[in-house]
Design a protein around this motif. Sequence first.
Motif, PDB file in Angstrom:
ATOM      1  N   VAL A  74       0.636  -1.254   0.151  1.00 11.02           N
ATOM      2  CA  VAL A  74       0.013   0.090   0.083  1.00 11.02           C
ATOM      3  C   VAL A  74       0.996   1.126   0.070  1.00 11.02           C
ATOM      4  O   VAL A  74       0.714   2.151  -0.883  1.00 11.02           O
ATOM      5  N   TRP A  75       1.915   1.445   0.816  1.00 13.78           N
ATOM      6  CA  TRP A  75       2.604   2.477   1.006  1.00 13.78           C
ATOM      7  C   TRP A  75       3.556   2.683   0.132  1.00 13.78           C
ATOM      8  O   TRP A  75       3.797   3.859  -0.628  1.00 13.78           O
ATOM      9  N   GLU A  76       4.492   1.768  -0.215  1.00 14.97           N
ATOM     10  CA  GLU A  76       5.552   1.815  -1.096  1.00 14.97           C
ATOM     11  C   GLU A  76       5.222   1.408  -2.817  1.00 14.97           C
ATOM     12  O   GLU A  76       5.820   2.240  -3.344  1.00 14.97           O
ATOM     13  N   TRP A  77       4.407   1.031  -3.029  1.00 14.89           N
ATOM     14  CA  TRP A  77       4.028   0.575  -4.222  1.00 14.89           C
ATOM     15  C   TRP A  77       2.995   1.168  -5.059  1.00 14.89           C
ATOM     16  O   TRP A  77       3.074   1.625  -6.097  1.00 14.89           O
ATOM     17  N   ARG A  78       1.772   1.619  -4.209  1.00 15.78           N
ATOM     18  CA  ARG A  78       0.646   1.996  -4.723  1.00 15.78           C
ATOM     19  C   ARG A  78       0.273   3.205  -4.405  1.00 15.78           C
ATOM     20  O   ARG A  78      -0.231   4.321  -5.109  1.00 15.78           O
ATOM     21  N   PHE A  79       0.717   3.733  -2.911  1.00 11.95           N
ATOM     22  CA  PHE A  79       0.091   5.011  -2.535  1.00 11.95           C
ATOM     23  C   PHE A  79       0.776   6.316  -3.385  1.00 11.95           C
ATOM     24  O   PHE A  79       0.000   7.205  -3.483  1.00 11.95           O
ATOM     25  N   PRO A  80       2.081   6.135  -3.796  1.00  7.80           N
ATOM     26  CA  PRO A  80       2.614   7.413  -4.549  1.00  7.80           C
ATOM     27  C   PRO A  80       1.695   7.561  -5.769  1.00  7.80           C
ATOM     28  O   PRO A  80       1.479   8.966  -6.024  1.00  7.80           O
ATOM     29  N   ALA A  85      -2.281  11.072  -8.587  1.00  7.92           N
ATOM     30  CA  ALA A  85      -3.547  11.044  -9.182  1.00  7.92           C
ATOM     31  C   ALA A  85      -4.240  12.304  -8.452  1.00  7.92           C
ATOM     32  O   ALA A  85      -4.997  12.813  -9.440  1.00  7.92           O
ATOM     33  N   LEU A  86      -4.653  12.288  -7.258  1.00  4.24           N
ATOM     34  CA  LEU A  86      -5.363  13.137  -6.798  1.00  4.24           C
ATOM     35  C   LEU A  86      -4.749  14.431  -6.762  1.00  4.24           C
ATOM     36  O   LEU A  86      -5.717  15.457  -7.164  1.00  4.24           O
ATOM     37  N   ALA A  87      -3.640  14.639  -6.456  1.00  2.00           N
ATOM     38  CA  ALA A  87      -2.996  16.117  -6.630  1.00  2.00           C
ATOM     39  C   ALA A  87      -2.996  16.526  -8.216  1.00  2.00           C
ATOM     40  O   ALA A  87      -3.342  17.893  -8.407  1.00  2.00           O
ATOM     41  N   LEU A  88      -2.615  15.652  -8.983  1.00  2.00           N
ATOM     42  CA  LEU A  88      -2.269  16.258 -10.528  1.00  2.00           C
ATOM     43  C   LEU A  88      -3.713  16.388 -10.931  1.00  2.00           C
ATOM     44  O   LEU A  88      -3.958  17.101 -11.966  1.00  2.00           O
ATOM     45  N   GLY A  89      -4.663  15.769 -10.545  1.00  2.00           N
ATOM     46  CA  GLY A  89      -5.988  15.864 -11.112  1.00  2.00           C
ATOM     47  C   GLY A  89      -6.722  17.291 -10.665  1.00  2.00           C
ATOM     48  O   GLY A  89      -7.379  17.948 -11.278  1.00  2.00           O
ATOM     49  N   ALA A  90      -6.505  17.422  -9.405  1.00  2.00           N
ATOM     50  CA  ALA A  90      -6.810  18.505  -8.853  1.00  2.00           C
ATOM     51  C   ALA A  90      -6.249  19.914  -9.507  1.00  2.00           C
ATOM     52  O   ALA A  90      -6.798  20.951  -9.815  1.00  2.00           O
TER      53      ALA A  90
END
Length: 349
Positions: A74-80, A85-90
């Motif tokens: 979750v943290w190392e592979w998928r969370f970045p 996606a959330l930040a760039l989409g905003a």
Amino acid sequence: MTTRIDFGRSVLVVRSRGLTARVGVRSVVVCVILLVAALAVAVLALGTGDYAIPPDRVLRALVIGDHRFDRLVVWEWRFPRVVLALALGAALGVGGAILQSVTRNPLGSPDIVGFNTGAYTGALIVMLVLGGGSFQTSAGALIGGLGAALAIQLLAFRHNVTGFRLIIVGIGVSAMLASVNTWLVLRADLNAAMSAAAWGAGSLNGVSWSQVAPALVLLAGLVAVLIPVAKWLPILELGDDQARAFGIQVGRARLLLIVLSVALTATATAVAGPIAFIALAAPQLGRRLARTPSIALAPAAAMGALLLVACDWIAQRAFAPTTLPVGVVTVSIGGLYLAYLLVAEARRN
């Protein structure tokens, strides 16, 4: 400093020392719903893949982290990937909202006008001509986007930039830059051309924590600059004469807002490549849901975050185990939206 919040019929008024902000209650509710939906999709994205994790274990891995392998996945592979996606989409939603407000045209999107194409040109020059790495490519994309914006500004300038002229000139510059991009790809060797084409599709594949921190810091700086000048947007939509009556220097204000729009869009492009149609669709969809009289930045940001994280999840799972670039999904969905928008504008006119 004291703060007081008053609720009217449909307006939330926040009063603080030297500051008064009026926010529509419906806009607040819409933003909250969109953000909750985006976070729900983010949790699903964190849990889906070759190693599936139920949502409760995803939340446990994020908060407690007692299961080491779940936390690693979750943290190392998928969370970045999800955070970007959330930040760039905003960022794309806000960048599109600013440009649509300045041009007073729903087609005034950075990817329609040509800023994304300029960023792609800058990246291609670094990748295929100069042989730069990932950091240099990101810098080239940022410089290319700003350079395209400057060229469009100069070509469209007549006393002040008008919205329709800016869009028409931007489409022309975008077409010329697209031909340059095609020439750069055709003259490159096969491996470099394939890498450039994959980057040009817009993808969050392979992003890591090393890319998250610089992107978030840069976006935070741009937002800090945007906050005090965002109040100009609804005034500029009233027309240049009205804006001057309010004491706004129209030319400088419009130029600064366009630069901020380009910088937000180019930052997203520098990290993930040119992701199309998020900047076009998010402001209009957010506006329709919030029913605001003009383009609102907060609903556009929330809608952009939801659209990009949802499209990226679809890109990962639609043809699993093959992962598509997220730009392929946004183009497919955005093309339908663009057709609808063109038909609606034709009927309105």
